[in-house]
Scaffold this motif. Structure first.
Motif, short mmCIF file in Angstrom:
data_model
loop_
_atom_site.label_atom_id
_atom_site.label_comp_id
_atom_site.label_asym_id
_atom_site.label_seq_id
_atom_site.Cartn_x
_atom_site.Cartn_y
_atom_site.Cartn_z
N LEU A 262 -14.13 6.16 3.55
CA LEU A 262 -13.25 5.87 2.42
C LEU A 262 -14.08 5.41 1.22
O LEU A 262 -15.04 4.66 1.37
CB LEU A 262 -12.26 4.77 2.80
CG LEU A 262 -11.37 5.06 3.99
CD1 LEU A 262 -10.56 3.83 4.35
CD2 LEU A 262 -10.47 6.23 3.72
N ASP B 224 -4.25 12.51 1.00
CA ASP B 224 -5.41 11.74 1.46
C ASP B 224 -5.86 10.71 0.43
O ASP B 224 -7.02 10.29 0.40
CB ASP B 224 -6.57 12.66 1.86
CG ASP B 224 -7.04 13.55 0.74
OD1 ASP B 224 -6.35 13.64 -0.29
OD2 ASP B 224 -8.11 14.17 0.88
N TYR B 225 -4.93 10.26 -0.42
CA TYR B 225 -5.20 9.20 -1.38
C TYR B 225 -4.42 7.95 -0.98
O TYR B 225 -3.26 8.04 -0.61
CB TYR B 225 -4.76 9.61 -2.80
CG TYR B 225 -5.54 10.77 -3.34
CD1 TYR B 225 -6.75 10.56 -4.00
CD2 TYR B 225 -5.08 12.07 -3.20
CE1 TYR B 225 -7.48 11.63 -4.48
CE2 TYR B 225 -5.80 13.14 -3.69
CZ TYR B 225 -6.99 12.92 -4.33
OH TYR B 225 -7.72 13.97 -4.81
N ILE B 226 -5.06 6.81 -1.05
CA ILE B 226 -4.43 5.55 -0.67
C ILE B 226 -4.62 4.56 -1.81
O ILE B 226 -5.69 4.47 -2.39
CB ILE B 226 -5.05 4.97 0.61
CG1 ILE B 226 -4.88 5.95 1.77
CG2 ILE B 226 -4.42 3.62 0.96
CD1 ILE B 226 -5.68 5.58 2.99
N TRP C 222 0.84 -1.19 0.00
CA TRP C 222 0.00 0.00 0.00
C TRP C 222 0.88 1.24 0.00
O TRP C 222 2.04 1.20 0.39
CB TRP C 222 -0.98 0.02 1.17
CG TRP C 222 -0.36 0.25 2.51
CD1 TRP C 222 0.25 -0.69 3.29
CD2 TRP C 222 -0.24 1.49 3.20
NE1 TRP C 222 0.72 -0.11 4.44
CE2 TRP C 222 0.43 1.23 4.41
CE3 TRP C 222 -0.64 2.79 2.92
CZ2 TRP C 222 0.71 2.22 5.33
CZ3 TRP C 222 -0.37 3.78 3.84
CH2 TRP C 222 0.30 3.50 5.03
N ALA C 223 0.31 2.35 -0.46
CA ALA C 223 1.01 3.63 -0.48
C ALA C 223 -0.02 4.74 -0.25
O ALA C 223 -1.20 4.56 -0.53
CB ALA C 223 1.73 3.84 -1.80
N ARG C 224 0.47 5.86 0.24
CA ARG C 224 -0.42 6.99 0.52
C ARG C 224 0.21 8.27 0.00
O ARG C 224 1.42 8.47 0.11
CB ARG C 224 -0.63 7.09 2.03
CG ARG C 224 -1.54 8.19 2.41
CD ARG C 224 -1.71 8.21 3.94
NE ARG C 224 -1.84 9.61 4.31
CZ ARG C 224 -1.04 10.26 5.12
NH1 ARG C 224 -0.05 9.64 5.69
NH2 ARG C 224 -1.22 11.52 5.38
N TYR C 225 -0.63 9.14 -0.57
CA TYR C 225 -0.21 10.48 -0.96
C TYR C 225 -1.28 11.44 -0.47
O TYR C 225 -2.43 11.40 -0.95
CB TYR C 225 -0.04 10.59 -2.48
CG TYR C 225 0.33 11.97 -2.93
CD1 TYR C 225 1.62 12.46 -2.73
CD2 TYR C 225 -0.60 12.81 -3.51
CE1 TYR C 225 1.97 13.74 -3.12
CE2 TYR C 225 -0.28 14.09 -3.91
CZ TYR C 225 1.01 14.55 -3.71
OH TYR C 225 1.35 15.82 -4.08
N ILE D 136 -3.92 0.35 -2.70
CA ILE D 136 -3.60 -0.94 -2.10
C ILE D 136 -3.54 -1.99 -3.19
O ILE D 136 -4.41 -2.03 -4.06
CB ILE D 136 -4.69 -1.35 -1.07
CG1 ILE D 136 -4.73 -0.36 0.09
CG2 ILE D 136 -4.46 -2.76 -0.56
CD1 ILE D 136 -5.89 -0.60 1.04
#
Length: 66
Positions: A38, A9-11, A4-7, A13
């Motif tokens: 979400l 408030d975007y995630i 998973w990664a986050r930028y 998976i």
């Protein structure tokens, strides 16, 4: 979940389980905090994330600028 990664408030998976397990996980996350909900977009072959279109091909992720 494999990755998973986050930028901000975007995630994003990369999910290995079944679609039903993903939907159950999404429901679980949406019950954790009543003020945070979400959204979920899923596909078996490609997904749009920020300004990218990401494809899964033989367990390899490839992306293209949109």
């Amino acid at each position: 979940m494999i990755w998973w990664a986050r930028y901000i408030d975007y995630i994003i998976i990369w999910w290995r389980g079944t679609e039903q397990e993903l939907l159950s996980f999404h429901d679980y996350l949406n019950t954790a905090n009543p003020y945070v909900k979400l959204s979920l977009e899923h596909d078996k072959d490609k997904i749009h994330f920020l300004e990218l279109e990401i494809y899964k091909d033989a367990h390899i992720l490839t992306y293209y600028d949109i």
